[in-house]
Design a protein around this motif. Structure first.
Motif, PDB file in Angstrom:
ATOM      1  N   TRP A  77       0.853  -1.227   0.103  1.00  0.00           N
ATOM      2  CA  TRP A  77       0.034   0.108   0.060  1.00  0.00           C
ATOM      3  C   TRP A  77       0.857   1.297   0.025  1.00  0.00           C
ATOM      4  CZ3 TRP A  77      -0.453   4.009   3.283  1.00  0.00           C
ATOM      5  CH2 TRP A  77      -1.631   5.048   3.301  1.00  0.00           C
ATOM      6  N   TYR A  83      -3.148  -0.033  -2.837  1.00  0.00           N
ATOM      7  CA  TYR A  83      -2.299  -1.261  -2.961  1.00  0.00           C
ATOM      8  C   TYR A  83      -2.095  -1.279  -4.341  1.00  0.00           C
ATOM      9  CZ  TYR A  83      -3.726  -2.803   1.990  1.00  0.00           C
ATOM     10  OH  TYR A  83      -4.010  -2.829   3.010  1.00  0.00           O
ATOM     11  N   TRP A 139      -7.648 -11.487  -0.596  1.00  0.00           N
ATOM     12  CA  TRP A 139      -6.655 -11.014  -0.329  1.00  0.00           C
ATOM     13  C   TRP A 139      -6.451 -11.243   1.238  1.00  0.00           C
ATOM     14  CZ3 TRP A 139      -3.084  -9.159  -3.443  1.00  0.00           C
ATOM     15  CH2 TRP A 139      -3.391  -8.678  -4.688  1.00  0.00           C
ATOM     16  N   GLU A 140      -5.297 -11.465   1.786  1.00  0.00           N
ATOM     17  CA  GLU A 140      -4.846 -11.420   2.997  1.00  0.00           C
ATOM     18  C   GLU A 140      -4.005 -10.479   3.524  1.00  0.00           C
ATOM     19  OE1 GLU A 140      -5.546 -16.330   4.126  1.00  0.00           O
ATOM     20  OE2 GLU A 140      -3.729 -15.436   3.617  1.00  0.00           O
ATOM     21  N   TYR A 141      -4.045  -9.928   4.903  1.00  0.00           N
ATOM     22  CA  TYR A 141      -3.670  -8.538   5.143  1.00  0.00           C
ATOM     23  C   TYR A 141      -2.322  -8.743   6.065  1.00  0.00           C
ATOM     24  CZ  TYR A 141      -7.514  -6.770   2.273  1.00  0.00           C
ATOM     25  OH  TYR A 141      -8.394  -6.560   1.413  1.00  0.00           O
ATOM     26  N   SER A 142      -1.386  -7.854   6.153  1.00  0.00           N
ATOM     27  CA  SER A 142      -0.350  -7.852   7.180  1.00  0.00           C
ATOM     28  C   SER A 142       0.374  -6.661   7.417  1.00  0.00           C
ATOM     29  CB  SER A 142       0.594  -9.200   7.024  1.00  0.00           C
ATOM     30  OG  SER A 142       1.537  -9.270   8.142  1.00  0.00           O
ATOM     31  N   PHE A 149      -0.459 -13.511   7.983  1.00  0.00           N
ATOM     32  CA  PHE A 149      -1.254 -12.822   7.166  1.00  0.00           C
ATOM     33  C   PHE A 149      -2.773 -13.283   7.779  1.00  0.00           C
ATOM     34  CE2 PHE A 149       2.161 -12.186   4.512  1.00  0.00           C
ATOM     35  CZ  PHE A 149       1.716 -11.081   3.699  1.00  0.00           C
ATOM     36  N   LYS A 153      -8.847  -6.825   7.392  1.00  0.00           N
ATOM     37  CA  LYS A 153      -8.163  -5.714   7.009  1.00  0.00           C
ATOM     38  C   LYS A 153      -7.933  -4.702   8.268  1.00  0.00           C
ATOM     39  CE  LYS A 153      -7.587  -1.931   3.511  1.00  0.00           C
ATOM     40  NZ  LYS A 153      -8.155  -1.445   2.151  1.00  0.00           N
ATOM     41  N   SER A 157      -2.233  -2.326   7.979  1.00  0.00           N
ATOM     42  CA  SER A 157      -2.317  -3.278   6.860  1.00  0.00           C
ATOM     43  C   SER A 157      -1.558  -2.905   5.812  1.00  0.00           C
ATOM     44  CB  SER A 157      -3.388  -4.345   6.607  1.00  0.00           C
ATOM     45  OG  SER A 157      -3.981  -4.658   7.679  1.00  0.00           O
ATOM     46  N   GLN A 160      -0.306  -6.949   1.212  1.00  0.00           N
ATOM     47  CA  GLN A 160      -1.431  -7.942   1.085  1.00  0.00           C
ATOM     48  C   GLN A 160      -1.037  -9.101   0.136  1.00  0.00           C
ATOM     49  OE1 GLN A 160      -4.936  -6.428  -0.375  1.00  0.00           O
ATOM     50  NE2 GLN A 160      -4.274  -5.701  -2.572  1.00  0.00           N
TER      51      GLN A 160
END
Length: 1122
Positions: A77, A83, A139-142, A149, A153, A157, A160
């Motif tokens: 992002w 993103y 999508w997975e976020y971290s 992840f 969200k 975050s 992703q």
């Protein structure tokens, strides 16, 4: 079982398979395929072609083979665009694997070979199952790369990622395809051998198959990541070997063996599901000097073939012990063999090239019993050798392909001399027919050269393959012309010629994918009804092939040896810290042989610190199997000479009495077989009784006193006789009496029980299975201490005994926690106060003393601050054994006249002390009626507690007060004697046991001291004085040859061992009757011993002649030279 296949290759390289359901050999559909060797599993089969490449055939199934490919799309992002694919220099690539360490863009994924095809396009892995997601898009976020992840969200975050999936399917099911070369790696060396295994290494449903191969340079290669979704595997990995390898054999689990070019073998160790390639190699010697050429591996078996065609079986092979313990020869001459998933064995004969199946292989009979020829016929749709091969262009007597040559035995088969049966010579089929017309077949009477008889081969546009084969020369067959042994034959490939083909001579077989066993009903493994089945190979073939049947029957291979295995689960006491019971797998391996007796082996497999380990004991080295009861388990103590010296026997236990009896009987039988011991006991046997009441016997093979043949006490073999006694006595005429705990007299009737493999008991004597019983008391002690306020109470000092304890006071024993000596005993009464305690009691059964560590007495004084009383409860045991009850007088002690081996008395005097402590005599007939007729009362001045009769009819006894008595005038004509003579006891000592030999008298006092009576002469048989010999003695037994044996209380240096050790007095001679030292034998819980049956005199060297040498003269008794 119906889907399992047996794969085979004939000498022409053709590949066949047969299943239990189909029952007919079916050739592979690819007629141009020619392989050297194959190796099969349940779903796949691999092979090595004549081009030294690896080929694969996957069995068709209802479940298609799909392999999943995955990659991850990563984004970061930023405040402007959100993103995006624009990442920081320190971030991972845009497309990576799950770890983010490897770059994996979508265009980098390609099919591994032409045998695969894509199932569709790439899609995002989310809840939409491949459709475009309207919510998260997968999508997975971290916070950052790499991190954990989540699908949620958050405000922080910053990165992703999402997973993309695509599937590919394996489309080459049911056909043979070449395994592709690894991309990005140099191609491996040409292969010469291959073997698969390891599919049972893990219990997980996702089975992996491990493929091993050997290259021409003798290197070992390992194929990685073979599974159902990826049958081709991923890549070849080299395995380091310090020697050149010729052949490899892998088992379904963690066994891997290889054969070296010099004939020795290597075993791969450390193989596990986490380390499938193993860690190291261990060298194993060849079965014989010829060297090994082939090895086949199963789950717990290893078979080998040596260069002289002999077949060998490796003993003791297990995942805990992959190297095994030794080789034994199994009858037969074979070329190669293969082991199936259930350790079933398939075999190809060395001369006839017939395929055999080992019948009778089970979990117990690991080597089976006989060979059965595989009688499956060829499928009618395959093309026969007559339809495939044209006529010989040069007919000769050495040609086994000529159908007209009926005088040549068919087992002499073709030997392949070229690397490929498909020769580089290619000729058009029409040109072949034209050449055949120009050069017709020469009749038998004509003699032409090989150059004239061979057609001219031209490389045209045709695809008809040619093969160069070497014709084996026949014995006694002499060709009149110089025809070459190498001839060229065209292959006919016409599709419309179908006829029944004979079974071809086999070159290779693989049973790794054939899941059948000896109990399976397979029609093509049944034996023909034309003749009875014997332990030799008896092939079952059709009656039409009579000549071949006769040749097979001439090659009868007798089974020299076989291995029988008994497996079970037991508990083993670990004798190092931490001392505890360990669950182990117990395996008894027995070898049956018509020749010399082989050593049976007992294995204990266990796991320590996640490492597989084992211990083993040679059955021939076991010296005793003693039943004990420990920690509420049915326990047996296994003794060897080493364990006896260490005073730590091997302890094995079971939770059930049935398992215990089965294993105890099986081990006893195996020990007797290994030592060549029969069912009938020797009259010279030594008898003993353990503290548990078990009866043990040792049969000496020679005199125990012979110096040149002396057997150390720790090497003496003891075996159990069914029954339960308190003491036992015998003599050399075979008369054996015993007394139970309930004072019942029993006489031994002869014979032993033996247990069949089925578990039933058999015996050669009708008196063996007589019902016997015994009753004994179990004692506990109630302890109290006096205090001024309440008198005697159960409130003691912290250092006092337990309120309820055993006799030592160190172990707490309450009425509720006390159990019978073993589960074989049952209670027959309630707890009651025992008033028959030594020293007397008061009216309530109490005994008093100043403290618990001093001697108690039966009355109270002012200095007595503690008291105790004994409680007793009766229990009973019921058994069967070779013992007959002798009513009606209860006995306390018994003695039998010891006789020499040459003695032939018809009646043997027997003395006993009754339960009322009076003396009685009886005459026993050793052959007709060993129990005798009736008792003869012999009066005494006071009650006796011990009595013994010597070899010269001298009778000694000990009174209840410890006084010693000698019976005068006892002889063979006057067996009852006339009167008793009082003999002084040792100073300040009270004797309790006496034993009399031929010229020696020994006694034991109440303080466990051993005394020897000096000055015994025929004119003065009472002797003159007592001499102290040793302390630490519980019982003594003096034999008819004055040999001295004792039951020692403790062994010096081993204070923790239980009381009761068998000891032998060494260097006992006529001029040295006291001996010199003790030889400690088996011990720890032995209570009684009788050596009065061993009366074989030691062999003595003939004395030299007293006459002087003629070349010498004597002066004053000294020899002088002339």
């Amino acid at each position: 079982m119906s889907g399992s296949l047996l794969w085979a290759v004939d000498v022409y390289g053709r590949v066949f398979s047969v299943s239990a359901a189909r029952g007919r050999w079916k050739r592979t559909a690819d007629v141009l395929l020619e392989l050297k060797r194959v190796t099969g599993s349940q779903q796949c089969c691999w092979g090595i072609g004549f081009d030294h490449q690896v080929y694969l055939s996957v069995d068709p199934s209802d479940v298609p083979i799909h392999h999943q490919e995955e990659t991850y799309e990563n984004q970061r992002w930023n405040p402007v665009d959100g993103y995006t694919d624009t990442l920081l220099p320190t971030d991972c690539w845009q497309w990576t694997d799950e770890s983010g360490l490897n770059n994996q863009p979508l265009q980098s994924f390609v099919l591994p070979s032409t045998n695969w095809e894509w199932d569709g396009d790439w899609y995002v892995d989310d809840e939409s199952c491949g459709r475009e997601s309207s919510e998260t898009g997968g999508w997975e976020y971290s916070v950052d790369f790499p991190a954990t992840f989540t699908k949620e969200k958050k405000w922080n975050s910053c990165v992703q990622h999402r997973r993309w999936l695509c599937y590919r399917s394996y489309k080459a099911l049911g056909s043979w395809t070449k395994v592709p070369v690894d991309r990005g790696r140099p191609p491996p060396e040409p292969f010469i051998d291959i073997s698969c295994g390891g599919w049972d290494l893990s219990d997980s449903p996702q089975k992996h198959i491990y493929l091993w191969s050997v290259s021409q340079q003798g290197k070992v290669w390992f194929r990685n990541d073979i599974q159902h979704q990826n049958p081709e595997g991923t890549c070849w990995e080299p395995v380091q070997v310090h020697r050149e390898v010729a052949q490899v054999g892998a088992g379904p689990k963690d066994l891997l063996w290889v054969v070296l070019w010099d004939g020795q073998l290597l075993v791969r160790t450390g193989i596990s599901k986490d380390c499938p390639k193993g860690s190291s190699w261990e060298l194993v010697a060849s079965p014989n000097q010829k060297g090994a050429v082939h090895v086949a591996v199963g789950i717990n078996v290893v078979w080998a073939v040596t260069k002289d065609k002999k077949v060998w079986f490796r003993r003791g092979v297990n995942s805990h012990n992959p190297t095994g313990s030794g080789w034994i020869n199994i009858g037969g001459e074979m070329m190669m063999l293969s082991v199936g998933p259930n350790d079933q064995v398939w075999w190809i004969g060395s001369d006839d090239r017939i395929m055999y199946f080992r019948q009778g292989v089970t979990a117990t009979e690991v080597t089976g019993g006989s060979w059965v020829a595989v009688s499956a016929q060829l499928d009618g749709s395959v093309f026969t050798s007559h339809s495939r091969f044209g006529e010989l262009t040069a007919a000769s007597q050495g040609s086994v392909l000529s159908s007209d040559d009926m005088d040549i035995p068919e087992p002499h088969v073709l030997k392949i001399t070229s690397d490929s049966l498909i020769s580089a010579l290619v000729s058009d089929r029409s040109a072949l027919i034209k050449d055949s017309a120009v050069h017709p077949t020469v009749p038998e009477g004509d003699q032409v050269s090989s150059q004239e008889s061979t057609p001219t081969l031209q490389s045209d546009s045709g695809n008809t393959p040619w093969s160069i084969v070497d014709l084996e020369e026949l014995k006694g067959s002499v060709l009149s012309t110089g025809l070459s042994s190498v001839a060229t034959y065209p292959f006919e490939l016409e599709q419309n010629v179908v006829e029944q083909e004979k079974i071809p001579p086999w070159a290779w077989v693989s049973g790794g994918g054939c899941d059948i066993d000896s109990s399976s009903d397979v029609s093509w493994l049944h034996i023909s009804d034309t003749g009875p089945l014997s332990p030799s190979i008896a092939p079952a073939v059709s009656a039409a092939n009579t000549k071949r049947t006769q040749l097979e029957q001439e090659r009868i291979v007798c089974v020299c040896q076989s291995v029988r295995v008994k497996r079970g689960r037991m508990c083993w006491w670990r004798d190092w810290l931490p001392h505890q019971w360990e669950d182990v797998c117990v395996t008894l391996e027995q070898v049956s042989s018509a020749g010399p007796i082989k050593d049976n082996i007992l294995y204990l497999y266990y796991t320590h610190n996640h490492k597989k380990k084992y211990v083993h004991a040679m059955i021939k080295e076991l010296t005793a199997l003693v039943p004990v009861f420990r920690d509420a388990l049915y326990t047996m103590a296994l003794y060897t000479p080493e364990k006896t010296r260490q005073r730590h026997p091997i302890l094995l236990a079971t939770h059930s009495q049935q398992d215990f009896n089965t294993w105890l009987s099986l081990l006893n039988e195996s020990c007797c077989e290994s030592r060549g011991v029969g069912d009938h006991l020797s009259k010279q046997a030594l008898w003993a009784v353990t503290s548990k009441g078990d009866i043990m016997v040792h049969e000496p093979l020679h005199s125990l006193e012979t110096p040149a043949q002396y057997l150390p006490s720790d090497q003496m073999f003891w075996r159990q006789v069914p029954g339960h006694l308190l003491c036992v006595e015998s003599n050399s005429l075979g008369v054996v009496w015993g007394i139970g705990h309930d004072h019942t007299a029993w006489v031994y009737t002869g014979g032993l029980q033996r247990r069949l493999r089925s578990g039933s008991l058999i015996s050669g004597n009708e008196n063996v299975n007589q019902a016997i019983s015994d009753i004994r008391n179990v004692y506990i002690f109630e302890n109290q201490r006096w205090n001024p306020m309440a008198g005697y109470t159960d409130k003691g000092l912290p250092t006092d005994r337990y309120i309820w304890s055993d006799s030592s006071g160190l172990k707490e024993c309450t009425k509720e926690s006390t159990i019978p000596p073993s589960p074989q005993w049952t209670w027959v009464s309630d707890w009651a106060v025992d008033y028959s305690v030594h020293g007397g009691t008061d009216k309530e059964g109490w005994q008093y003393a100043a403290d618990f560590s001093v001697t108690f007495h039966g009355y109270k004084t002012l200095k007595d601050f503690v008291r105790c009383r004994r409680w007793a409860r009766k229990c009973k045991i019921n058994l069967t054994g070779p013992w007959q009850k002798v009513p009606p007088i209860p006995l306390n002690d018994i003695t039998i006249l010891p006789c020499l081996a040459q003695c032939s008395l018809e009646q043997v005097p027997l003395w006993a002390i009754s339960d009322t402590c009076w003396c009685a005599g009886r005459f026993s007939n050793q052959s007709l009626k060993p129990q005798g007729n009736s008792w003869l009362h012999v009066g005494t001045d006071q009650p006796f507690k011990s009595i013994c009769i010597g070899g010269g009819h001298q009778v000694w006894a000990i009174g209840r007060d410890g006084a010693v008595f000698y019976r005068g005038s006892v002889s063979a004509h006057n067996p009852a004697g006339e009167c008793w003579y009082h003999i002084p006891s040792p100073p300040r000592q009270s004797l309790k046991r006496v034993s009399v030999g031929r010229t020696s008298v020994y006694a034991v006092d109440e303080n466990s001291n051993l005394w020897h009576r000096q000055g015994l002469t025929p004119s003065y048989p009472q002797g003159s004085a007592w001499e102290l010999i040793s302390s630490n003695v519980c019982k003594v037994s003096v034999g008819p040859l004055d040999q001295v044996w004792i039951i020692a209380d403790k062994v010096p240096g081993y204070p923790t061992e239980s009381s009761g050790t068998v000891c032998h007095r060494l260097e006992v001679k006529p001029m040295q009757p006291k001996g010199l030292s003790w030889d400690f034998g088996i011990g720890g819980g032995w209570d009684y011993l009788s050596v009065r049956g061993n009366s074989i005199d030691a062999q003595r060297v003939a004395p030299r002649s007293p006459l002087p040498n003629l070349t010498q003269r004597q002066v004053n008794g000294k020899a002088l030279g002339c």
